[in-house]
Design an enzyme around this catalytic site. Structure first.
Site, short mmCIF file in Angstrom:
data_model
loop_
_atom_site.label_atom_id
_atom_site.label_comp_id
_atom_site.label_asym_id
_atom_site.label_seq_id
_atom_site.Cartn_x
_atom_site.Cartn_y
_atom_site.Cartn_z
N HIS A 35 -11.20 -5.29 8.98
CA HIS A 35 -12.04 -5.07 7.81
C HIS A 35 -13.25 -4.21 8.16
O HIS A 35 -14.17 -4.09 7.37
CB HIS A 35 -12.51 -6.40 7.23
CG HIS A 35 -11.44 -7.19 6.56
ND1 HIS A 35 -10.43 -7.80 7.25
CD2 HIS A 35 -11.18 -7.47 5.25
CE1 HIS A 35 -9.63 -8.44 6.41
NE2 HIS A 35 -10.06 -8.25 5.19
N GLU A 48 0.81 -1.22 0.00
CA GLU A 48 0.00 0.00 0.00
C GLU A 48 0.84 1.27 0.00
O GLU A 48 0.44 2.29 -0.57
CB GLU A 48 -0.94 0.02 1.21
CG GLU A 48 -2.12 -0.93 1.11
CD GLU A 48 -1.76 -2.38 1.41
OE1 GLU A 48 -0.62 -2.63 1.85
OE2 GLU A 48 -2.60 -3.27 1.21
#
Ligand SMILES: Cc1ncc(C[n+]2csc(CCOP(=O)(O)OP(=O)(O)O)c2C)c(N)n1
Ligand SMILES: Cc1ncc(C[n+]2csc(CCOP(=O)(O)OP(=O)(O)O)c2C)c(N)n1
Ligand SMILES: [Mg+2]
Ligand SMILES: [Mg+2]
Lengths: 364, 326, 364, 326
Positions: free
Chosen positions: D130, D61
């Site tokens: 999540h 990322e």
């Protein structure tokens, strides 16, 4: 030269000129005109003198923290000289030599170290990014610029720098891996100046060379004598040619030495021996190049003296232009966060100005 | 024997104290070992306790924190240094994803008695990224404690407590006052409670909450307004999260007014949380709008602009007067 | 075996048993008793059956998202079996086989995937860390555990796992570099199952092998046939021996294949060919091991059938223990953030309970 | 032709729209190309625009965001996807140290027209990491804009505007409502203003501020309290930072009461900032304490505990009543 001939696992270091200024690898010696050679020499002088001046201004309390490049001039000037004007440079924070070669005005450099953001406002045609302080983060920008070149089918390349310490951060890894996967036309130069502040190269990583880290990304990696301006030029040029041919990135480990302190806040005697520094002084990149030029009869004593004066004047007159005249205006702090200033910043600016005008203040 | 020392020395004393008492305490980070830290907070540790207990690392903040997690799980008590708060972000993923979560994730099976130290805050005419105050970001992370001392005395006591605390703590040291003043403090062992604020000065007219280097500036401002017969109550937060809401709320119930003074940007800040707390707990006592005096919502300027950024004692004093005269 | 004989740059892969279950490298064949062999086989069956069961429970809506390990059993079981009880395992999220070998109770595993934090509350004597979802972050914990062993002069080692995708993150780099510098007794196993969700290995990095990334850290790296349980055992054992001797970390690239979907939310037909999957099925690690055991007369049909029933019963009865009985109590959400619950959490818990009791709620 | 679509489809339409109009728009991230994203938000892009303009990256990322910075400087308009907000933290250093700073650092010489998209929020019974809502952390960063849509219509219009915006934007998509409902929205090109909140429903009795998936729950609660003749004014923030304070303040001046509903932890949150704003701008209008109804100051629980975490319409309704009856 061929990168394949300098396998870092065999610890082969690419060199052209020895520490006495003698050409030991004539095959790879670049074909410079005398004017080019003198220009390179002059830029080295400018860089060295600038460093010395800033250090002395700092000691006099006229400048702030400064990170000198003394000893690393060949690494930077040799590599940056291999670029075209249209190519990009993505620096870390100790790339004075590269900045000078690629057209960053002295004034910008002074302004930056003087503590003013305008120092990073590069002229429109100078494709050099601002100083990046968080170590090795800038390498990813360099990969991205290269990826964009591929997408836009442009042929210019990117040259980026980090230090030996900079190879340990995760961002280094991700930048080089992306560059390998996307064949970014990006040249990564590690200025291995043997220290990350006080931490010696040997404690930074257990890999024998830094160049061999290239193997992790499936890209060429090579060790170069970073105090040999010819070797740095030729290796970078070859990397740039590869990049332009679409062959992707290259990792160059320039073996050099930081002859001065890490920054003006640092005391290197705490962590390194004088003898080591003295030994490296015998490999001074400027001395070496100068000897070469003198032996070839290209550089005369008169020219040298003249140049030294010239660069000194250039430096002192630029500093005069800014000293005491580069305070930031309060508006400038607010104006550049977004293209349009949002209401909250307008309000905070106004509040502060009102306060100043209310006269209740002696901040300034 | 006197022990009149500044804040860096106090940090150093706390580390030595704990390393002497408990050989599980391990101190490491960039330039921490041989050099003793760029601010000299870890000086002498390597000489005293050897290279195994105080050492330099490669330049990689994520691994500094990430390995500390492993060490803590494996029975040690790591106290790691991040060179500047502005370089804590490479470790952000480890902090938010693991440091703060390991205990809850494992329902108490794995715990992390560790401390992450970082110098923070502006006002030292530094390069970019060397003047950050992003404590609000860390305070928003459940499971992480954030502690900030404002004096040498507090620095030593709070750091000792932090090292002994069974939970992970981010310990932010206001570098602007690292050497700003000395204090006579106990040479020996003492703890100060994590999670408790301190009333630095009692008063009636307004509550002022601050922390870190700003506390001194608040005290200067308080001296200024004393001439106008205004007597603020000054609270030093000491622990940012979990916050000692009670001390703040009790004070506001008494004074009816509150000013929060911080050098961090104004919006989405610790100050905002304090305003929110007094609204929740002392709404009917409020006689004037709870107010933040803060840094701008801008990046901390380079040195030639930094004089504007941090609220000065004069601005603090002026703001106190405004609120009291509301 | 010697790591030096398997230079990843020459793409040499360490193998002991071929895909037909024939021993092709007798020199390195470990000396297991029949009981050991059957134990390993049984654990493989348990792992495979558990995967299949969870997938089917998930399809029936009785379980949540699940990440199956089908195809990777030899990689995990072979490597984890090389450890002693006192050694540590630091898993990623797809290490069912390793968990089973190192003593994680089935119940924990079910609870975890059932969506309850108690799944990660390992028994006191099980030195296995909880699942780590953020890819490759756990490698640093493994390095840290190893560094602590060195400091404490303890002799146990650490085995940690990541995926092929996991090699790209900066955390991988920093973990391995620290391990190299501090000679952490840590074994890094890359489960190269050829995909990171939909992204094939070849797009993950331009390096020819993943094992060669070890060169960047000055540590040994080796490619191992991850579907060969003997090879995985021997390579890991050798790495553990090195670690115990103080020689530091090792990187093992296990070449394997994820035969099922990434997780139950994934549809692999979108990104890979059936033919590829079919080809890999012929290399199924369990089939291969079974053939070996059958050919040696160690495994009989009856024993096999009996074991299959046994593991199936173990699984279904464990699931029965938790299904519908593992809802989290509201207190549990608050209790484990700090050793002592701070006032704000007490207050929030109380507010919520008051609300529940106020009866204004039908959340639950 | 009708265009009744859900939020993922709306995001997809916005991307297609911009990629058709402007070939500088480049979309990439993990599983973004061939697979079209794990939530299918980037489906068809690679087929339509080729592998050079929509592609998969290695799993990293930081480099996804870091290379986007380089691309934006070099004349492109990258729109990158981070697979979940919980995996935005490896990129945190690039976001806080560079994305938000490049324009100011270079006094406008280098600008970053880029968008970072990430699904965020809880309620989908997911694995750890999540279900994050850490918008407060990003909102505290000067120089970064944070935008959150709450409907398919908003998602498309705001994303189109975000891509055209000259400044970097973190675009958070509430995954709980990715497919929760469809809306008939314009098939073509339209923009919605960044930096402006939307009054979703006018009312008199109380102001409710919310964003993302919570807006629907607020609307359900509003229906419930309508039976008690309570008529809230509902504001959907749309842009978290820089915030549209005016719309909130005007509303509170009218209603005298405010409830902020968020799923993020309560402390040091966006809600705290809103409380602070109304104190600053509408203190004298306040008839009840500005209140936050929020997630707990805990880690988002695994699925078997998640039902407690996100404020339910019932809790929202109960809280509205409490405030109105204050
Ligand atoms: C992420 C990060 N961590 C720490 C620092 C503080 N710091 C500034 S320079 C430096 C050492 C850099 O060493 P190296 O990469 O070898 O470059 P050199 O200074 O030798 O040119 C450190 C630790 C920083 N700037 N960024
Ligand atoms: C930092 C981070 N980014 C993204 C994800 C989402 N994600 C979960 S698994 C996965 C792929 C992992 O691939 P690999 O490392 O090869 O392991 P495998 O799934 O194949 O076992 C991704 C992208 C994540 N968990 N963590
Ligand atoms: Mg260096
Ligand atoms: Mg994989």
């Amino acid at each position: 030269m061929k990168f394949e001939d300098y396998n870092p696992l065999e610890e082969k270091v690419f060199k052209i000129m020895d520490k006495k200024g003698k050409i030991i690898n004539t095959d790879d010696m670049p074909n410079f005109t005398n004017d080019q050679l003198l220009y390179l020499y002059r830029t080295m002088l400018l860089s060295r003198t600038m460093d010395e001046k800033q250090l002395s201004y700092q000691r006099q309390g006229r400048m702030l923290t400064y990170a000198p490049n003394i000893g690393q001039e060949a690494t930077q000037i040799g590599s940056a000289y291999a670029l075209e004007k249209e190519d990009w440079i993505v620096p870390s924070f100790r790339e004075l030599g590269a900045w000078l070669i690629h057209g960053v005005p002295l004034k910008n450099i002074f302004l930056y170290w003087y503590g003013n953001e305008w120092g990073s406002h590069m002229p429109e045609d100078v494709k050099v990014l601002p100083v990046s302080v968080p170590i090795s983060t800038q390498l990813q920008h360099a990969t991205g610029i290269g990826m964009a070149n591929n997408i836009k089918k442009e042929n210019n390349v990117v040259l980026t720098y980090t230090g030996d310490g900079g190879t340990s951060g995760g961002e280094f890894h991700e930048a080089l891996n992306f560059a390998g996967v996307f064949k970014a036309p990006t040249i990564f130069v590690i200025q291995n100046n043997q220290y990350a502040i006080s931490v010696p190269r040997i404690e930074q990583t257990a890999s024998k060379t830094l160049a061999q880290k290239a193997i992790a990304y499936g890209i060429p990696g090579i060790q170069v004598d970073g105090n040999d301006i010819f070797a740095m030029y030729v290796a970078t040029k070859e990397a740039a040619d590869r990049a332009r041919r679409g062959e992707g990135p290259t990792l160059i480990e320039a073996i050099t030495y930081r002859l001065a302190a890490h920054t003006t806040s640092d005391d290197p005697t705490k962590y390194r021996e004088d003898a080591e520094v003295e030994e490296w002084k015998t490999r001074d990149p400027i001395l070496r190049f100068k000897t070469y030029l003198e032996n070839k009869g290209i550089l005369t004593k008169e020219w040298d003296e003249k140049m030294k004066k010239e660069v000194e004047n250039e430096i002192t007159s630029t500093f005069e232009e800014i000293e005491g005249k580069a305070d930031t205006k309060i508006e400038e702090i607010f104006m550049y966060h977004y293209e349009t200033m949002p209401p909250i910043l307008e309000e905070q600016l106004k509040e502060y100005k009102d306060f100043l005008e209310g006269g209740k203040n002696n901040d300034k | 024997m006197t022990n009149k020392i500044n804040m860096v020395q106090a940090v150093n004393q706390a580390l030595i104290n704990e390393m002497e008492l408990d050989d599980r305490v391990i101190v490491y980070g960039e330039d921490v070992g041989l050099e003793g830290g760029v601010f000299r907070a870890t000086v002498d540790l390597q000489q005293k306790f050897g290279k195994e207990r105080s050492f330099d690392t490669p330049l990689a903040e994520s691994a500094i924190v990430g390995t500390a997690i492993g060490m803590a799980i494996n029975g040690l008590k790591p106290v790691v240094e991040l060179q500047f708060m502005g370089f804590s972000y490479p470790a952000f993923n480890q902090i938010i994803s693991h440091v703060s979560r390991m205990r809850n994730r494992s329902r108490g099976r794995f715990t992390l008695p560790m401390v992450i130290r970082a110098p923070y805050g502006g006002g030292i005419r530094a390069l970019e990224h060397h003047s950050e105050s992003t404590e609000a970001i860390y305070a928003h992370i459940p499971g992480l404690k954030v502690v900030i001392p404002s004096t040498p005395y507090d620095a030593k006591g709070l750091l000792i407590s932090a090292i002994r605390d069974p939970d992970p703590i981010l310990f932010l040291e206001p570098k602007r006052i690292y050497r700003a003043f000395k204090q006579e403090i106990p040479a020996g062992d003492y703890e100060l409670p994590i999670g408790k604020a301190k009333i630095v000065q009692e008063g009636e007219d307004i509550t002022i909450v601050s922390w870190g280097a700003m506390v001194r500036d608040v005290q200067k401002a308080v001296e200024m307004v004393a001439k106008e017969n205004i007597y603020p109550e000054v609270i030093d937060l000491r622990t940012i999260s979990p916050m000692d809401r009670e001390t703040i709320v009790e004070s506001v119930k008494k004074t009816g007014r509150i000013l929060i003074v911080q050098e961090a940007p104004k919006s989405f800040s610790v100050g905002s949380e304090i305003v929110s707390i007094v609204n929740e707990k002392a709404f009917l006592y409020l006689e004037a709008p709870p107010t933040k005096l803060a840094g701008f919502d801008t990046i901390f300027p380079l040195p030639r602009g930094e004089q504007y950024y941090i609220p000065s004692p004069e601005r603090i004093a002026a703001t106190i007067q405004e609120i009291v005269n509301y």
